[in-house]
Design a protein around this motif. Structure first.
Motif, short mmCIF file in Angstrom:
data_model
loop_
_atom_site.label_atom_id
_atom_site.label_comp_id
_atom_site.label_asym_id
_atom_site.label_seq_id
_atom_site.Cartn_x
_atom_site.Cartn_y
_atom_site.Cartn_z
N ARG A 72 -13.35 11.44 -7.44
CA ARG A 72 -14.50 10.80 -6.77
C ARG A 72 -14.01 9.94 -5.60
N PRO A 73 -13.09 8.98 -5.84
CA PRO A 73 -12.64 8.16 -4.69
C PRO A 73 -11.89 8.96 -3.62
N LEU A 74 -11.15 10.00 -4.02
CA LEU A 74 -10.35 10.72 -3.02
C LEU A 74 -11.16 11.73 -2.22
N MET A 75 -12.08 12.44 -2.89
CA MET A 75 -12.79 13.51 -2.18
C MET A 75 -14.29 13.54 -2.45
N GLY A 76 -14.79 12.57 -3.20
CA GLY A 76 -16.22 12.55 -3.51
C GLY A 76 -16.61 13.65 -4.48
N LEU A 77 -15.67 14.05 -5.35
CA LEU A 77 -15.96 15.13 -6.30
C LEU A 77 -16.04 14.58 -7.72
N ALA A 90 -9.86 18.11 3.13
CA ALA A 90 -11.15 18.09 2.44
C ALA A 90 -12.03 16.98 3.01
N ASN A 91 -11.38 15.84 3.34
CA ASN A 91 -12.16 14.72 3.88
C ASN A 91 -12.60 14.96 5.32
N ILE A 92 -11.83 15.78 6.06
CA ILE A 92 -12.28 16.14 7.41
C ILE A 92 -13.59 16.93 7.28
N LEU A 93 -13.60 17.87 6.31
CA LEU A 93 -14.84 18.64 6.12
C LEU A 93 -15.98 17.73 5.67
N ARG A 94 -15.65 16.75 4.85
CA ARG A 94 -16.65 15.80 4.37
C ARG A 94 -17.31 15.10 5.57
#
Lengths: 154, 222
Positions: free
Chosen positions: B105-110, B201-205
Protein backbone atom coordinates in the motif's frame (compact mmCIF):
# COMPACT_ATOMS: atom_id res chain seq x y z
CA UNK A 1 3.10 -29.64 1.98
CA UNK A 2 4.04 -32.47 4.39
CA UNK A 3 5.01 -34.58 1.41
CA UNK A 4 7.05 -31.75 -0.05
CA UNK A 5 9.05 -31.26 3.15
CA UNK A 6 10.11 -34.96 3.11
CA UNK A 7 12.18 -34.33 -0.01
CA UNK A 8 15.91 -34.40 0.47
CA UNK A 9 17.58 -31.02 0.10
CA UNK A 10 19.84 -32.54 -2.57
CA UNK A 11 16.80 -33.65 -4.60
CA UNK A 12 15.33 -30.16 -4.36
CA UNK A 13 18.61 -28.67 -5.55
CA UNK A 14 18.85 -31.11 -8.45
CA UNK A 15 15.27 -30.35 -9.47
CA UNK A 16 16.15 -26.63 -9.63
CA UNK A 17 19.43 -27.29 -11.42
CA UNK A 18 17.47 -29.31 -13.99
CA UNK A 19 15.21 -26.29 -14.52
CA UNK A 20 18.38 -24.26 -15.04
CA UNK A 21 19.63 -26.78 -17.59
CA UNK A 22 16.34 -26.62 -19.48
CA UNK A 23 16.41 -22.81 -19.54
CA UNK A 24 20.00 -22.92 -20.83
CA UNK A 25 19.31 -25.50 -23.51
CA UNK A 26 16.01 -24.08 -24.69
CA UNK A 27 16.59 -20.36 -24.28
CA UNK A 28 20.04 -19.15 -23.21
CA UNK A 29 22.23 -21.06 -25.68
CA UNK A 30 20.13 -20.30 -28.81
CA UNK A 31 19.66 -16.65 -27.74
CA UNK A 32 23.32 -16.06 -26.97
CA UNK A 33 24.38 -17.74 -30.20
CA UNK A 34 22.02 -15.50 -32.14
CA UNK A 35 23.42 -12.43 -30.36
CA UNK A 36 26.98 -13.40 -31.31
CA UNK A 37 25.94 -13.86 -34.95
CA UNK A 38 24.25 -10.44 -34.93
CA UNK A 39 27.34 -8.81 -33.38
CA UNK A 40 29.53 -10.45 -36.00
CA UNK A 41 27.23 -9.27 -38.82
CA UNK A 42 27.03 -5.73 -37.39
CA UNK A 43 30.78 -5.67 -36.95
CA UNK A 44 31.85 -6.79 -40.43
CA UNK A 45 29.33 -4.50 -42.13
CA UNK A 46 30.50 -1.53 -40.07
CA UNK A 47 26.97 -1.09 -38.70
CA UNK A 48 28.16 -1.52 -35.11
CA UNK A 49 30.53 1.44 -35.46
CA UNK A 50 27.77 3.53 -37.05
CA UNK A 51 25.37 2.58 -34.29
CA UNK A 52 28.02 3.53 -31.74
CA UNK A 53 28.49 6.97 -33.31
CA UNK A 54 24.76 7.56 -33.59
CA UNK A 55 24.03 6.78 -29.94
CA UNK A 56 27.23 8.19 -28.49
CA UNK A 57 25.64 11.48 -27.27
CA UNK A 58 22.83 9.63 -25.50
CA UNK A 59 24.88 6.82 -23.98
CA UNK A 60 27.63 9.15 -22.76
CA UNK A 61 25.09 10.56 -20.27
CA UNK A 62 25.08 7.21 -18.49
CA UNK A 63 28.81 6.55 -18.82
CA UNK A 64 28.67 4.10 -21.72
CA UNK A 65 30.12 3.98 -25.24
CA UNK A 66 27.57 4.39 -28.07
CA UNK A 67 27.61 0.64 -28.75
CA UNK A 68 25.90 0.17 -25.37
CA UNK A 69 22.69 1.13 -27.24
CA UNK A 70 22.91 -2.22 -29.08
CA UNK A 71 22.59 -3.96 -25.70
CA UNK A 72 19.45 -2.04 -24.77
CA UNK A 73 17.90 -2.65 -28.20
CA UNK A 74 18.74 -6.34 -27.95
CA UNK A 75 17.32 -6.46 -24.41
CA UNK A 76 13.90 -5.25 -25.56
CA UNK A 77 13.73 -8.39 -27.71
CA UNK A 78 15.45 -10.84 -25.37
CA UNK A 79 17.21 -10.59 -22.01
CA UNK A 80 19.43 -13.61 -22.70
CA UNK A 81 20.27 -12.21 -26.13
CA UNK A 82 21.30 -8.89 -24.58
CA UNK A 83 23.63 -10.71 -22.18
CA UNK A 84 25.12 -12.38 -25.25
CA UNK A 85 25.61 -8.96 -26.88
CA UNK A 86 27.32 -7.71 -23.69
CA UNK A 87 29.68 -10.70 -23.76
CA UNK A 88 30.36 -10.19 -27.47
CA UNK A 89 31.20 -6.52 -26.91
CA UNK A 90 33.31 -7.39 -23.85
CA UNK A 91 35.33 -9.87 -25.93
CA UNK A 92 35.79 -7.18 -28.60
CA UNK A 93 37.12 -4.86 -25.89
CA UNK A 94 34.33 -2.33 -26.49
CA UNK A 95 32.73 -2.77 -23.05
CA UNK A 96 34.64 -2.89 -19.75
CA UNK A 97 33.59 -4.44 -16.43
CA UNK A 98 32.34 -1.01 -15.24
CA UNK A 99 30.17 -0.71 -18.36
CA UNK A 100 28.71 -4.14 -17.67
CA UNK A 101 27.91 -3.15 -14.07
CA UNK A 102 26.02 -0.12 -15.43
CA UNK A 103 24.17 -2.22 -18.02
CA UNK A 104 23.27 -5.24 -15.84
CA UNK A 105 20.11 -3.93 -14.15
CA UNK A 106 19.11 -1.94 -17.25
CA UNK A 107 19.03 -5.06 -19.44
CA UNK A 108 16.35 -6.61 -17.25
CA UNK A 109 14.31 -3.45 -16.61
CA UNK A 110 13.48 -3.14 -20.32
CA UNK A 111 14.10 -6.82 -21.07
CA UNK A 112 11.95 -9.04 -23.30
CA UNK A 113 9.17 -6.45 -23.28
CA UNK A 114 8.11 -7.28 -26.87
CA UNK A 115 7.46 -10.85 -25.77
CA UNK A 116 5.94 -9.81 -22.43
CA UNK A 117 3.45 -7.46 -24.10
CA UNK A 118 1.54 -10.62 -25.01
CA UNK A 119 2.34 -12.63 -21.92
CA UNK A 120 1.72 -9.89 -19.32
CA UNK A 121 -0.22 -6.98 -20.82
CA UNK A 122 -2.31 -9.25 -23.05
CA UNK A 123 -3.17 -11.76 -20.32
CA UNK A 124 -4.03 -9.13 -17.69
CA UNK A 125 -6.06 -7.19 -20.26
CA UNK A 126 -4.26 -3.84 -20.11
CA UNK A 127 -6.01 -1.06 -22.07
CA UNK A 128 -4.45 -0.60 -25.52
CA UNK A 129 -3.72 3.09 -24.98
CA UNK A 130 -1.51 2.21 -22.01
CA UNK A 131 0.81 -0.05 -24.06
CA UNK A 132 3.12 2.78 -25.23
CA UNK A 133 3.25 4.16 -21.67
CA UNK A 134 4.18 0.72 -20.29
CA UNK A 135 7.03 0.40 -22.84
CA UNK A 136 8.16 3.97 -22.13
CA UNK A 137 8.26 3.25 -18.38
CA UNK A 138 10.50 0.20 -18.94
CA UNK A 139 12.91 2.21 -21.08
CA UNK A 140 12.87 5.10 -18.60
CA UNK A 141 13.54 2.61 -15.77
CA UNK A 142 16.56 1.31 -17.71
CA UNK A 143 18.01 4.76 -18.26
CA UNK A 144 17.43 5.83 -14.67
CA UNK A 145 19.09 2.61 -13.43
CA UNK A 146 22.09 3.17 -15.75
CA UNK A 147 22.35 6.74 -14.51
CA UNK A 148 22.34 5.61 -10.87
CA UNK A 149 24.77 2.73 -11.48
CA UNK A 150 27.11 5.12 -13.29
CA UNK A 151 27.23 7.30 -10.16
CA UNK A 152 28.94 4.41 -8.35
CA UNK A 153 31.83 4.46 -10.81
CA UNK A 154 32.36 8.17 -11.48
CA UNK B 1 -3.80 -21.85 -3.95
CA UNK B 2 -5.92 -18.73 -3.65
CA UNK B 3 -4.44 -15.31 -4.10
CA UNK B 4 -5.27 -14.37 -0.55
CA UNK B 5 -4.15 -17.49 1.32
CA UNK B 6 -2.11 -16.77 4.39
CA UNK B 7 0.00 -19.73 5.40
CA UNK B 8 1.91 -19.46 8.63
CA UNK B 9 5.37 -18.08 8.12
CA UNK B 10 7.88 -19.69 10.44
CA UNK B 11 11.20 -18.55 11.82
CA UNK B 12 12.82 -21.07 9.46
CA UNK B 13 11.25 -19.27 6.48
CA UNK B 14 12.74 -15.96 7.63
CA UNK B 15 16.11 -17.66 8.11
CA UNK B 16 15.89 -19.03 4.56
CA UNK B 17 15.14 -15.51 3.27
CA UNK B 18 18.00 -14.02 5.28
CA UNK B 19 20.29 -16.72 3.90
CA UNK B 20 19.11 -15.92 0.34
CA UNK B 21 19.90 -12.24 0.84
CA UNK B 22 23.37 -12.93 2.24
CA UNK B 23 24.15 -15.69 -0.26
CA UNK B 24 23.49 -13.56 -3.33
CA UNK B 25 24.59 -10.18 -1.94
CA UNK B 26 28.31 -10.79 -2.39
CA UNK B 27 28.90 -9.67 1.23
CA UNK B 28 30.78 -12.86 2.12
CA UNK B 29 32.66 -13.26 -1.17
CA UNK B 30 36.02 -14.61 -0.05
CA UNK B 31 38.37 -17.55 -0.22
CA UNK B 32 38.23 -17.72 3.61
CA UNK B 33 35.92 -20.31 5.25
CA UNK B 34 32.91 -17.95 5.25
CA UNK B 35 33.08 -17.88 1.45
CA UNK B 36 31.02 -21.08 1.69
CA UNK B 37 28.02 -18.77 2.23
CA UNK B 38 28.58 -16.84 -1.01
CA UNK B 39 27.19 -17.69 -4.43
CA UNK B 40 30.06 -16.28 -6.50
CA UNK B 41 32.69 -18.03 -4.36
CA UNK B 42 30.99 -21.43 -4.63
CA UNK B 43 30.28 -20.88 -8.32
CA UNK B 44 34.05 -20.93 -8.74
CA UNK B 45 35.99 -20.48 -11.95
CA UNK B 46 36.80 -22.54 -14.99
CA UNK B 47 40.37 -23.74 -15.16
CA UNK B 48 42.65 -22.57 -17.90
CA UNK B 49 43.71 -24.89 -20.71
CA UNK B 50 46.89 -23.40 -22.13
CA UNK B 51 48.53 -20.01 -21.72
CA UNK B 52 45.80 -19.08 -19.24
CA UNK B 53 43.04 -19.32 -21.86
CA UNK B 54 39.65 -20.77 -20.86
CA UNK B 55 38.06 -23.65 -22.83
CA UNK B 56 36.11 -21.08 -24.84
CA UNK B 57 39.45 -20.12 -26.40
CA UNK B 58 40.59 -16.70 -27.52
CA UNK B 59 39.81 -14.65 -30.60
CA UNK B 60 36.71 -16.60 -31.69
CA UNK B 61 33.63 -14.96 -33.17
CA UNK B 62 30.19 -15.64 -34.61
CA UNK B 63 27.95 -18.63 -33.96
CA UNK B 64 30.76 -20.97 -32.90
CA UNK B 65 32.17 -18.56 -30.32
CA UNK B 66 28.63 -17.76 -29.18
CA UNK B 67 27.88 -21.43 -28.62
CA UNK B 68 31.01 -22.06 -26.58
CA UNK B 69 30.45 -18.90 -24.61
CA UNK B 70 26.84 -19.94 -23.92
CA UNK B 71 28.18 -23.24 -22.56
CA UNK B 72 30.17 -21.29 -19.98
CA UNK B 73 26.86 -19.87 -18.71
CA UNK B 74 25.34 -23.28 -18.03
CA UNK B 75 26.89 -24.13 -14.62
CA UNK B 76 26.13 -20.68 -13.14
CA UNK B 77 22.55 -20.89 -14.31
CA UNK B 78 22.08 -24.46 -13.01
CA UNK B 79 23.70 -23.61 -9.66
CA UNK B 80 21.66 -20.42 -9.24
CA UNK B 81 18.33 -22.05 -10.04
CA UNK B 82 19.19 -25.08 -7.90
CA UNK B 83 19.85 -22.78 -4.93
CA UNK B 84 16.71 -20.75 -5.59
CA UNK B 85 14.69 -23.98 -5.62
CA UNK B 86 16.19 -24.95 -2.24
CA UNK B 87 15.55 -21.50 -0.75
CA UNK B 88 12.00 -21.56 -2.06
CA UNK B 89 11.54 -25.04 -0.56
CA UNK B 90 12.52 -23.65 2.84
CA UNK B 91 9.97 -20.87 2.50
CA UNK B 92 12.23 -17.90 1.71
CA UNK B 93 9.70 -16.53 -0.77
CA UNK B 94 6.82 -17.08 1.65
CA UNK B 95 8.73 -14.98 4.19
CA UNK B 96 9.43 -12.35 1.53
CA UNK B 97 5.71 -12.18 0.75
CA UNK B 98 4.86 -11.78 4.44
CA UNK B 99 7.36 -8.92 4.76
CA UNK B 100 6.35 -7.24 1.49
CA UNK B 101 2.55 -7.46 1.69
CA UNK B 102 2.13 -4.67 4.28
CA UNK B 103 4.47 -2.50 2.21
CA UNK B 104 2.46 -2.77 -0.99
CA UNK B 105 0.00 0.00 0.00
CA UNK B 106 2.63 2.62 0.95
CA UNK B 107 4.98 1.68 -1.91
CA UNK B 108 2.55 1.29 -4.81
CA UNK B 109 -0.98 1.84 -3.51
CA UNK B 110 -1.76 -1.87 -3.81
CA UNK B 111 -3.64 -4.11 -1.34
CA UNK B 112 -1.65 -6.72 0.64
CA UNK B 113 -3.62 -9.45 -1.14
CA UNK B 114 -1.43 -8.77 -4.20
CA UNK B 115 1.58 -10.13 -2.26
CA UNK B 116 1.38 -13.68 -3.59
CA UNK B 117 0.94 -12.51 -7.21
CA UNK B 118 3.86 -10.16 -6.70
CA UNK B 119 6.21 -12.88 -5.46
CA UNK B 120 4.87 -15.17 -8.22
CA UNK B 121 5.63 -12.51 -10.83
CA UNK B 122 9.25 -12.32 -9.66
CA UNK B 123 9.65 -16.00 -10.54
CA UNK B 124 7.49 -16.42 -13.60
CA UNK B 125 5.78 -13.86 -15.84
CA UNK B 126 2.86 -16.14 -16.61
CA UNK B 127 2.23 -16.95 -12.94
CA UNK B 128 2.25 -13.22 -12.14
CA UNK B 129 -0.08 -12.37 -15.01
CA UNK B 130 -2.44 -15.27 -14.22
CA UNK B 131 -2.66 -14.47 -10.50
CA UNK B 132 -3.21 -10.78 -11.29
CA UNK B 133 -6.05 -11.67 -13.65
CA UNK B 134 -7.60 -13.72 -10.79
CA UNK B 135 -7.27 -10.80 -8.38
CA UNK B 136 -9.12 -8.57 -10.85
CA UNK B 137 -11.86 -11.14 -11.35
CA UNK B 138 -12.20 -11.61 -7.57
CA UNK B 139 -12.55 -7.84 -7.16
CA UNK B 140 -9.36 -7.61 -5.08
CA UNK B 141 -7.84 -5.08 -7.50
CA UNK B 142 -9.66 -2.26 -9.26
CA UNK B 143 -8.68 -1.23 -12.78
CA UNK B 144 -6.20 1.42 -11.69
CA UNK B 145 -4.52 -0.85 -9.12
CA UNK B 146 -4.28 -3.63 -11.70
CA UNK B 147 -2.61 -1.27 -14.17
CA UNK B 148 -0.09 -0.02 -11.59
CA UNK B 149 0.66 -3.62 -10.63
CA UNK B 150 1.07 -4.53 -14.31
CA UNK B 151 3.67 -1.78 -14.76
CA UNK B 152 5.59 -3.29 -11.82
CA UNK B 153 5.52 -6.75 -13.46
CA UNK B 154 6.22 -5.59 -17.02
CA UNK B 155 9.59 -4.00 -16.20
CA UNK B 156 12.13 -6.73 -15.38
CA UNK B 157 9.49 -9.46 -15.71
CA UNK B 158 10.21 -12.67 -13.74
CA UNK B 159 13.18 -10.83 -12.24
CA UNK B 160 14.58 -13.64 -10.10
CA UNK B 161 14.56 -16.44 -12.67
CA UNK B 162 15.57 -14.27 -15.63
CA UNK B 163 18.36 -12.51 -13.78
CA UNK B 164 19.80 -15.65 -12.21
CA UNK B 165 19.57 -17.67 -15.41
CA UNK B 166 21.48 -15.16 -17.54
CA UNK B 167 22.52 -11.98 -15.71
CA UNK B 168 24.29 -13.61 -12.75
CA UNK B 169 26.91 -14.95 -15.10
CA UNK B 170 28.08 -11.42 -15.93
CA UNK B 171 29.52 -11.31 -12.42
CA UNK B 172 31.83 -14.23 -13.14
CA UNK B 173 33.65 -12.44 -15.99
CA UNK B 174 37.34 -11.95 -15.48
CA UNK B 175 39.84 -9.49 -16.91
CA UNK B 176 42.91 -10.66 -18.79
CA UNK B 177 44.87 -10.63 -15.50
CA UNK B 178 42.35 -12.97 -13.87
CA UNK B 179 40.77 -10.30 -11.63
CA UNK B 180 36.97 -10.01 -11.43
CA UNK B 181 35.82 -7.68 -14.22
CA UNK B 182 32.47 -6.38 -12.95
CA UNK B 183 32.98 -4.11 -9.93
CA UNK B 184 29.56 -4.58 -8.34
CA UNK B 185 27.59 -7.36 -6.69
CA UNK B 186 24.60 -9.49 -7.62
CA UNK B 187 22.86 -8.14 -4.50
CA UNK B 188 23.22 -4.48 -5.48
CA UNK B 189 22.01 -5.22 -9.02
CA UNK B 190 18.90 -7.03 -7.79
CA UNK B 191 18.19 -4.20 -5.31
CA UNK B 192 18.48 -1.57 -8.07
CA UNK B 193 16.12 -3.53 -10.32
CA UNK B 194 13.60 -3.87 -7.52
CA UNK B 195 13.73 -0.16 -6.66
CA UNK B 196 13.19 0.86 -10.29
CA UNK B 197 10.35 -1.62 -10.75
CA UNK B 198 8.61 0.20 -7.88
CA UNK B 199 9.52 3.62 -9.30
CA UNK B 200 8.14 2.55 -12.70
CA UNK B 201 4.85 1.49 -11.11
CA UNK B 202 4.65 4.89 -9.42
CA UNK B 203 5.32 6.68 -12.71
CA UNK B 204 2.24 4.93 -14.09
CA UNK B 205 0.36 5.86 -10.92
CA UNK B 206 1.12 9.54 -11.61
CA UNK B 207 0.20 9.18 -15.30
CA UNK B 208 -3.15 7.64 -14.36
CA UNK B 209 -3.77 10.37 -11.81
CA UNK B 210 -2.99 13.04 -14.42
CA UNK B 211 -5.26 11.33 -16.96
CA UNK B 212 -8.00 11.08 -14.34
CA UNK B 213 -7.75 14.80 -13.62
CA UNK B 214 -7.95 15.58 -17.33
CA UNK B 215 -11.08 13.46 -17.73
CA UNK B 216 -12.64 15.13 -14.68
CA UNK B 217 -11.96 18.63 -16.03
CA UNK B 218 -13.36 17.66 -19.43
CA UNK B 219 -16.50 16.24 -17.81
CA UNK B 220 -16.93 19.41 -15.76
CA UNK B 221 -16.44 21.56 -18.85
CA UNK B 222 -19.05 19.56 -20.72
Amino acid sequence: MAQASKKMITDVFVEGARKGWNICAMSTIPNVMMAFIIIKALNITGALGALGNLFEPLMVLVGLPGEGAAVIMGAIMSMGGAVGIVMGLFSEGILTGEHIAILAPAIYLCGSTIQYAGRILGVIGTRGNLYPIMFAICIANSFMAMFVMNLFFV
Amino acid sequence: MSATDDQKVTLGNYLALAFAVVFFSGLLQSSEWYGVFDFTTLNGTFGSMADGVMFRGKGGSGARDGFLFALTLVPTCMFALGMINVLEHYGALKAARKLLSPLLRPLMGLPGSAGLAMIGSLQNTDTGAGLTKNLIEDGELNQEEAEIFTAFQFSAGATIVNFFSSGAVLFTLTNADGSMAVPTSIGLTVAIMFVFKIIGANILRLVLKAQGKKVNTQTKAA
